[in-house]
Design an enzyme around this catalytic site. Structure first.
Site, PDB file in Angstrom:
ATOM      1  N   ASP A 186      -0.389   6.942   3.771  1.00  0.00           N
ATOM      2  CA  ASP A 186       1.010   6.589   4.000  1.00  0.00           C
ATOM      3  C   ASP A 186       1.076   5.976   5.397  1.00  0.00           C
ATOM      4  O   ASP A 186       1.131   6.684   6.391  1.00  0.00           O
ATOM      5  CB  ASP A 186       1.896   7.831   3.913  1.00  0.00           C
ATOM      6  CG  ASP A 186       3.369   7.497   4.099  1.00  0.00           C
ATOM      7  OD1 ASP A 186       3.837   6.523   3.479  1.00  0.00           O
ATOM      8  OD2 ASP A 186       4.048   8.195   4.881  1.00  0.00           O
TER       9      ASP A 186
ATOM     10  N   ASP B 122       5.048  12.692   5.808  1.00  0.00           N
ATOM     11  CA  ASP B 122       4.041  11.629   5.682  1.00  0.00           C
ATOM     12  C   ASP B 122       2.792  12.149   4.972  1.00  0.00           C
ATOM     13  O   ASP B 122       2.142  11.421   4.212  1.00  0.00           O
ATOM     14  CB  ASP B 122       3.661  11.101   7.070  1.00  0.00           C
ATOM     15  CG  ASP B 122       4.882  10.748   7.901  1.00  0.00           C
ATOM     16  OD1 ASP B 122       5.282   9.577   7.891  1.00  0.00           O
ATOM     17  OD2 ASP B 122       5.440  11.663   8.534  1.00  0.00           O
TER      18      ASP B 122
ATOM     19  N   GLU C 267       0.224   2.689   0.558  1.00  0.00           N
ATOM     20  CA  GLU C 267       1.592   2.321   0.194  1.00  0.00           C
ATOM     21  C   GLU C 267       1.818   0.848   0.488  1.00  0.00           C
ATOM     22  O   GLU C 267       1.518   0.363   1.580  1.00  0.00           O
ATOM     23  CB  GLU C 267       2.609   3.155   0.974  1.00  0.00           C
ATOM     24  CG  GLU C 267       4.056   2.837   0.596  1.00  0.00           C
ATOM     25  CD  GLU C 267       5.051   3.656   1.392  1.00  0.00           C
ATOM     26  OE1 GLU C 267       5.588   3.128   2.392  1.00  0.00           O
ATOM     27  OE2 GLU C 267       5.281   4.820   1.032  1.00  0.00           O
TER      28      GLU C 267
END
Length: 211
Positions: free
Chosen positions: A7, A141, A68
């Site tokens: 992330d 996160d 991501e």
């Protein structure tokens, strides 16, 4: 299948490693966050993120890296930092020959919770349930990184079948084109008989005048 989820972020880059296959219980191998000080020079922050990700790759040896996909936001500065951290993660994986997959936040949320509009609390709760953890990973996160890894494990077979179908279709088109070109190259044109050249007219013999 072992997947390292990333992330991306400059201040906090979430890292999570999940192992398993679709249809069977998944196992969390590790989870954490790579942090950089907000007041540090950008280049040094990116180096710190690279070193952190490299350590995770060395320790856990994932088969895939799921990152991501960066999407547009109103805060351009935040987007730029996220994109830079994302690029570092992809670079680290590519340098080792590890396949990289990009998943949008909506795809991850839909895969993990069933809704592409789920909030972070819902994602954290489902990650906790799916990995049989005692509590949601913190910060968010870290939970998002695990969710990315879970999403890829579940989506990878379908993506692989789609890629194989596309590759097969392109191969068949290439074969058909090659055959068509070969047929045109080897085909003999129909020879048409050349018309005979007309005979030159014979000049009429001149008649002498009578004496």
């Amino acid at each position: 299948m072992r997947v390292l989820g990333v992330d991306p972020g400059l201040t906090r880059c979430g890292i999570g490693v999940v192992e398993g296959v679709p249809g069977r219980p998944l196992t969390m191998v590790g989870v954490g966050v790579v942090r950089t000080p907000a007041d540090a020079e950008l280049g040094l922050r990116l180096v710190a993120i690279e070193q952190g990700i490299e350590e995770w790759l060395d320790e856990h040896r994932p088969e895939f890296v799921a990152v991501e996909r960066v999407f547009s936001q109103h805060n351009v500065r935040t987007v730029m930092g996220t994109a830079q951290a994302s690029a570092v993660a992809m670079l680290c994986a590519a340098r080792r020959g590890i396949p990289v997959a990009l998943h949008t936040p909506s795809e991850v949320k839909a895969a993990v919770t069933g809704s592409g509009r789920a909030d972070k609390a819902q994602v954290g709760a489902m990650v906790t349930r799916l990995l049989r953890l005692d509590a949601p990973p913190k910060p968010a996160d870290a939970a998002d990184a695990l969710a990315l890894a879970i999403c890829h494990i579940w989506r990878a077979p379908a993506q692989t079948r789609l890629q194989q179908a596309v590759a097969q279709n392109r191969f068949q088109q290439a074969v058909a084109l090659h055959k068509a070109q070969a047929a045109r190259a080897t085909a003999s044109p129909t020879a048409s008989a050349s018309p005979s050249a007309p005979a030159s007219p014979t000049a009429p013999a001149s008649k002498g005048r009578p004496a």
